[in-house]
Design a protein around this motif. Sequence first.
Motif, PDB file in Angstrom:
ATOM      1  N   GLY A  48      45.563  16.168  83.710  1.00 14.28           N
ATOM      2  CA  GLY A  48      45.929  15.841  82.333  1.00 14.28           C
ATOM      3  C   GLY A  48      47.405  16.060  82.065  1.00 14.28           C
ATOM      4  O   GLY A  48      48.080  15.225  81.443  1.00 14.28           O
ATOM      5  N   ILE A  49      47.939  17.163  82.549  1.00 18.59           N
ATOM      6  CA  ILE A  49      49.368  17.458  82.367  1.00 18.59           C
ATOM      7  C   ILE A  49      50.207  16.451  83.143  1.00 18.59           C
ATOM      8  O   ILE A  49      51.238  15.974  82.657  1.00 18.59           O
ATOM      9  N   ARG A  50      49.763  16.105  84.362  1.00 17.41           N
ATOM     10  CA  ARG A  50      50.500  15.100  85.142  1.00 17.41           C
ATOM     11  C   ARG A  50      50.513  13.760  84.432  1.00 17.41           C
ATOM     12  O   ARG A  50      51.538  13.071  84.394  1.00 17.41           O
ATOM     13  N   ALA A  51      49.383  13.363  83.841  1.00 16.60           N
ATOM     14  CA  ALA A  51      49.312  12.078  83.138  1.00 16.60           C
ATOM     15  C   ALA A  51      50.282  12.066  81.955  1.00 16.60           C
ATOM     16  O   ALA A  51      51.001  11.082  81.739  1.00 16.60           O
ATOM     17  N   ILE A  52      50.311  13.148  81.204  1.00 19.54           N
ATOM     18  CA  ILE A  52      51.247  13.234  80.071  1.00 19.54           C
ATOM     19  C   ILE A  52      52.684  13.192  80.571  1.00 19.54           C
ATOM     20  O   ILE A  52      53.544  12.499  80.014  1.00 19.54           O
ATOM     21  N   GLY A  53      52.979  13.929  81.644  1.00 21.39           N
ATOM     22  CA  GLY A  53      54.335  13.957  82.197  1.00 21.39           C
ATOM     23  C   GLY A  53      54.785  12.597  82.684  1.00 21.39           C
ATOM     24  O   GLY A  53      55.892  12.150  82.386  1.00 21.39           O
TER      25      GLY A  53
END
Length: 73
Positions: A48-53
């Motif tokens: 999820g954090i990677r997708a946002i980044g």
Amino acid sequence: MEENNQIIQNESSTLNNDDTIFDPMESDNQIMDAPSHNKPHLQQQPKGIRAIGYTLIGFFVLMFAIAIAALIL
């Protein structure tokens, strides 16, 4: 008097045997069980954090490309 000098010498020699200096970063690393001076990489983050980044990075690259295209045209 000689006995007092011997006691003082014995105490001072035990104090000087410890050559280590307190390092707060090393202390924090031991407490947290992780190096605090390393920056976290995007590949090490949850999905999820990677997708946002990646979305934010893509958005900024797209905005930069649009701004350059608008200046050229």
